[in-house]
Scaffold this active site. Structure first.
Site, PDB file in Angstrom:
ATOM      1  N   GLY A  47      -6.582   2.235   7.025  1.00 54.61           N
ATOM      2  CA  GLY A  47      -5.486   1.887   6.111  1.00 54.61           C
ATOM      3  C   GLY A  47      -5.890   1.239   4.804  1.00 54.61           C
ATOM      4  O   GLY A  47      -5.185   1.369   3.803  1.00 54.61           O
ATOM      5  N   GLU A 102      -8.092  -5.779   3.878  1.00 51.22           N
ATOM      6  CA  GLU A 102      -7.123  -5.227   4.831  1.00 51.22           C
ATOM      7  C   GLU A 102      -5.877  -4.758   4.086  1.00 51.22           C
ATOM      8  O   GLU A 102      -5.503  -5.325   3.056  1.00 51.22           O
ATOM      9  CB  GLU A 102      -6.787  -6.320   5.868  1.00 51.22           C
ATOM     10  CG  GLU A 102      -5.728  -5.984   6.882  1.00 51.22           C
ATOM     11  CD  GLU A 102      -6.105  -4.862   7.847  1.00 51.22           C
ATOM     12  OE1 GLU A 102      -6.526  -3.785   7.384  1.00 51.22           O
ATOM     13  OE2 GLU A 102      -5.938  -5.035   9.060  1.00 51.22           O
ATOM     14  N   ASP A 103      -5.250  -3.714   4.605  1.00 47.03           N
ATOM     15  CA  ASP A 103      -4.027  -3.213   3.982  1.00 47.03           C
ATOM     16  C   ASP A 103      -2.850  -4.144   4.230  1.00 47.03           C
ATOM     17  O   ASP A 103      -2.165  -4.557   3.310  1.00 47.03           O
ATOM     18  CB  ASP A 103      -3.698  -1.791   4.489  1.00 47.03           C
ATOM     19  CG  ASP A 103      -3.743  -1.686   6.014  1.00 47.03           C
ATOM     20  OD1 ASP A 103      -3.962  -2.708   6.709  1.00 47.03           O
ATOM     21  OD2 ASP A 103      -3.556  -0.571   6.536  1.00 47.03           O
ATOM     22  N   ASP A 106       0.152  -8.199   9.737  1.00 45.88           N
ATOM     23  CA  ASP A 106       1.466  -8.163  10.379  1.00 45.88           C
ATOM     24  C   ASP A 106       1.572  -9.387  11.302  1.00 45.88           C
ATOM     25  O   ASP A 106       1.942 -10.473  10.872  1.00 45.88           O
ATOM     26  CB  ASP A 106       1.558  -6.830  11.125  1.00 45.88           C
ATOM     27  CG  ASP A 106       2.893  -6.596  11.791  1.00 45.88           C
ATOM     28  OD1 ASP A 106       3.889  -7.175  11.360  1.00 45.88           O
ATOM     29  OD2 ASP A 106       2.941  -5.822  12.769  1.00 45.88           O
ATOM     30  N   LYS A 134       3.444  -9.748   6.223  1.00 45.57           N
ATOM     31  CA  LYS A 134       4.835  -9.800   6.699  1.00 45.57           C
ATOM     32  C   LYS A 134       5.059 -11.165   7.342  1.00 45.57           C
ATOM     33  O   LYS A 134       4.880 -11.323   8.552  1.00 45.57           O
ATOM     34  CB  LYS A 134       5.054  -8.727   7.780  1.00 45.57           C
ATOM     35  CG  LYS A 134       5.183  -7.309   7.297  1.00 45.57           C
ATOM     36  CD  LYS A 134       5.553  -6.434   8.496  1.00 45.57           C
ATOM     37  CE  LYS A 134       5.333  -4.987   8.227  1.00 45.57           C
ATOM     38  NZ  LYS A 134       5.408  -4.160   9.440  1.00 45.57           N
ATOM     39  N   PHE A 155       8.738  -1.462   8.744  1.00 50.49           N
ATOM     40  CA  PHE A 155       7.542  -0.635   8.880  1.00 50.49           C
ATOM     41  C   PHE A 155       7.371   0.164   7.587  1.00 50.49           C
ATOM     42  O   PHE A 155       8.271   0.900   7.183  1.00 50.49           O
ATOM     43  CB  PHE A 155       7.646   0.296  10.085  1.00 50.49           C
ATOM     44  CG  PHE A 155       6.367   1.014  10.357  1.00 50.49           C
ATOM     45  CD1 PHE A 155       5.340   0.394  11.062  1.00 50.49           C
ATOM     46  CD2 PHE A 155       6.157   2.309   9.888  1.00 50.49           C
ATOM     47  CE1 PHE A 155       4.145   1.033  11.289  1.00 50.49           C
ATOM     48  CE2 PHE A 155       4.956   2.961  10.114  1.00 50.49           C
ATOM     49  CZ  PHE A 155       3.949   2.319  10.824  1.00 50.49           C
ATOM     50  N   ARG A 168      -0.455   8.460   3.928  1.00 51.63           N
ATOM     51  CA  ARG A 168      -1.432   7.559   3.314  1.00 51.63           C
ATOM     52  C   ARG A 168      -1.585   7.837   1.823  1.00 51.63           C
ATOM     53  O   ARG A 168      -1.960   6.961   1.054  1.00 51.63           O
ATOM     54  CB  ARG A 168      -2.810   7.733   3.983  1.00 51.63           C
ATOM     55  CG  ARG A 168      -2.866   7.296   5.441  1.00 51.63           C
ATOM     56  CD  ARG A 168      -4.313   7.279   5.915  1.00 51.63           C
ATOM     57  NE  ARG A 168      -4.442   7.261   7.358  1.00 51.63           N
ATOM     58  CZ  ARG A 168      -4.390   6.162   8.117  1.00 51.63           C
ATOM     59  NH1 ARG A 168      -4.185   4.991   7.560  1.00 51.63           N
ATOM     60  NH2 ARG A 168      -4.535   6.243   9.420  1.00 51.63           N
TER      61      ARG A 168
HETATM   62  P1  5GP Z   1      -1.591  -7.108  13.089  1.00 49.58           P
HETATM   63  O1  5GP Z   1      -2.770  -7.176  13.989  1.00 49.58           O
HETATM   64  O2  5GP Z   1      -1.623  -8.107  11.965  1.00 49.58           O
HETATM   65  O3  5GP Z   1      -0.309  -7.207  13.876  1.00 49.58           O
HETATM   66  O4  5GP Z   1      -1.540  -5.673  12.491  1.00 49.58           O
HETATM   67  C1  5GP Z   1      -2.449  -5.210  11.596  1.00 49.58           C
HETATM   68  C2  5GP Z   1      -2.458  -3.699  11.576  1.00 49.58           C
HETATM   69  O5  5GP Z   1      -1.221  -3.147  12.014  1.00 49.58           O
HETATM   70  C3  5GP Z   1      -2.622  -3.208  10.168  1.00 49.58           C
HETATM   71  O6  5GP Z   1      -3.977  -3.077   9.836  1.00 49.58           O
HETATM   72  C4  5GP Z   1      -1.932  -1.862  10.205  1.00 49.58           C
HETATM   73  O7  5GP Z   1      -2.835  -0.885  10.652  1.00 49.58           O
HETATM   74  C5  5GP Z   1      -0.867  -2.027  11.248  1.00 49.58           C
HETATM   75  N1  5GP Z   1       0.462  -2.278  10.647  1.00 49.58           N
HETATM   76  C6  5GP Z   1       1.158  -3.430  10.670  1.00 49.58           C
HETATM   77  N2  5GP Z   1       2.331  -3.304  10.019  1.00 49.58           N
HETATM   78  C7  5GP Z   1       2.368  -2.039   9.555  1.00 49.58           C
HETATM   79  C8  5GP Z   1       3.321  -1.298   8.778  1.00 49.58           C
HETATM   80  O8  5GP Z   1       4.394  -1.760   8.353  1.00 49.58           O
HETATM   81  N3  5GP Z   1       2.986  -0.008   8.495  1.00 49.58           N
HETATM   82  C9  5GP Z   1       1.834   0.569   8.914  1.00 49.58           C
HETATM   83  N4  5GP Z   1       1.624   1.831   8.580  1.00 49.58           N
HETATM   84  N5  5GP Z   1       0.912  -0.095   9.657  1.00 49.58           N
HETATM   85  C10 5GP Z   1       1.182  -1.387   9.962  1.00 49.58           C
END
Ligand code: 5GP
Length: 185
Positions: A47, A102-103, A106, A134, A155, A168
């Site tokens: 991502g 990181e993109d 979450d 977020k 999302f 993407r």
């Molecule tokens: P975390 O571990 O912080 O919960 O999630 C991180 C990963 O979840 C990100 O690197 C991404 O791949 C995915 N992710 C979280 N939220 C989103 C979203 O709104 N859209 C997309 N496409 N991926 C997300």
């Protein structure tokens, strides 16, 4: 034939021009903070690659690049909560100044996992650069030194972020029309 991913968009949350401005600002801060430190950018696949490439083009200091891949989503819109290392770094980060790119952060689980993993490798320093966060979804608080935009609990796709490996290539960050999720699943 009509086959544009743009037809699936519900709402553009962050337009291309805003992203470009923000990426320039983040890169300027990195240029100032890391002069003479030869940092290594570590991009979390897949991502973050679009963000990484725009960011690196705006960085003018000596630096290098490596990749790591983790998974927690498995093609759906909800994290499984279990972070799995899919592909490790090629180079050692011992004694290096690490900038993890990181993109989106979450719940924070992925960044927390990677931070702990990296700290065992004894880098000279460690910072996170994330395009999106977020805040409403935070489960583990991780310090993000270089933060792009805060977004609501939705999302999103585009600018590197996928849904089922698609979208993407969109140049902005957007939400998808609800029927798209039903179609792909
Ligand atoms: P975390 O571990 O912080 O919960 O999630 C991180 C990963 O979840 C990100 O690197 C991404 O791949 C995915 N992710 C979280 N939220 C989103 C979203 O709104 N859209 C997309 N496409 N991926 C997300």
């Amino acid at each position: 034939m009509k086959d544009s991913v743009k037809d699936d968009i519900l709402e553009i949350l962050i337009p291309e021009t805003d992203i470009r401005t923000k990426v320039g600002e983040l890169a300027s801060r990195i240029n100032a903070d890391y002069r003479d430190k030869n940092p290594v950018f570590i991009s979390v696949l897949k991502g973050s690659v679009i963000f990484l490439s725009d960011l690196m083009k705006n960085v003018d200091i000596r630096s290098s690049l490596d990749f790591i891949a983790v998974s927690s989503y498995e093609g759906d819109t909800e994290s499984t909560g279990v972070v799995k290392l899919e592909m490790d770094l090629r180079e050692s980060i011992e004694g290096r100044h690490v900038i993890l790119v990181e993109d989106i952060v979450d719940t924070g689980l992925t960044m927390d996992y990677l931070k702990h993993n990296f700290m065992t490798r004894r880098p000279a320093s460690f910072n996170i650069c994330a395009l999106l966060t977020k805040p409403e979804r935070t489960r583990i608080k991780v310090d993000i030194a270089y933060k792009g935009f805060e977004i609501p609990d939705k999302f999103v796709v585009g600018y590197g972020l996928d849904y089922a490996e698609c979208y993407r290539n969109l140049p902005f960050v957007a939400t998808l029309r609800p029927e798209i999720y039903r179609k792909v699943k």
